[in-house]
Design an enzyme around this catalytic site. Sequence first.
Site, mmCIF file in Angstrom:
data_model
loop_
_atom_site.group_PDB
_atom_site.id
_atom_site.type_symbol
_atom_site.label_atom_id
_atom_site.label_comp_id
_atom_site.label_asym_id
_atom_site.label_seq_id
_atom_site.Cartn_x
_atom_site.Cartn_y
_atom_site.Cartn_z
ATOM 1 N N HIS A 131 7.123 7.262 -9.885
ATOM 2 C CA HIS A 131 6.477 7.667 -8.641
ATOM 3 C C HIS A 131 7.295 7.201 -7.446
ATOM 4 O O HIS A 131 8.214 6.395 -7.579
ATOM 5 C CB HIS A 131 5.062 7.088 -8.547
ATOM 6 C CG HIS A 131 4.059 7.838 -9.368
ATOM 7 N ND1 HIS A 131 3.849 7.568 -10.699
ATOM 8 C CD2 HIS A 131 3.218 8.858 -9.061
ATOM 9 C CE1 HIS A 131 2.918 8.381 -11.174
ATOM 10 N NE2 HIS A 131 2.519 9.176 -10.194
ATOM 11 N N LYS A 135 3.781 4.093 -3.653
ATOM 12 C CA LYS A 135 2.631 3.954 -4.548
ATOM 13 C C LYS A 135 2.352 2.476 -4.778
ATOM 14 O O LYS A 135 3.253 1.713 -5.160
ATOM 15 C CB LYS A 135 2.885 4.667 -5.871
ATOM 16 C CG LYS A 135 1.669 4.649 -6.796
ATOM 17 C CD LYS A 135 1.832 5.616 -7.948
ATOM 18 C CE LYS A 135 0.626 5.573 -8.877
ATOM 19 N NZ LYS A 135 -0.636 5.920 -8.174
#
Length: 233
Positions: A131, A135
């Site tokens: 990600h 995040k």
Amino acid sequence: MNIALLGYGRMGKEIEKIALSREHTIVHKIQGNITTYDFTNVDVAIDFSIPTAAFENITHCIQQQIPVISGTTGWLEKYDEVVALCEEKNGTFIYASNFSLGVNIFFEMNSYLAKMMSQLEDYNVTIEEIHHTKKLDAPSGTAITLAEGIMQHSNYNHWKLDKAENDDEIPITAKRIPEVPGTHEITYTSAIDSISIKHEAHNRQGFALGAVVAAEWIQGKTGVFSMKDVLNI
């Protein structure tokens, strides 16, 4: 629908675009204290906030009899409390670790593959997720959902971030790379070969669309639901 956005980061802005394109109205864009806002004209709240705010956001909506859709991860130790409150207040709630249609199909593929591989003791499973660097939680909620899907159909009982310490643990590798919306890969490896399935998001539109579709679907319903209910899979 009149929608309250709980969290107005990248996902909140993407949800706003999709909602407006489907002729809905955004009545609130909430970043701070949710209790200072008037929810009188709100039909549904969509929560993509941060782990420390999600529980308060969700419970406030349920207490106000506002259906709430949540895609925030990292707060699930309190999930059972939300379910109990929802049942007590006859509320309406959907949580999904990932609202993408493609990812929810991937969840089903993962479970089906886990059933097949459960008979083959020579293979060990690993999960990798990638990600963007903003995040906040690791591993991703999607990776945890994938691990849970495997555990339901195998002898694995736990997941472990990074390296597994016991044979019944699924190791999850979490990588953070700039501008990656989300990639998840399941790999079964033996001494002879490897088998992998992979989902790679190209942008955030799929997540946003799924959340708006869930908000549309939930109108007029009460109870605790999942994306499997929304998509009838």
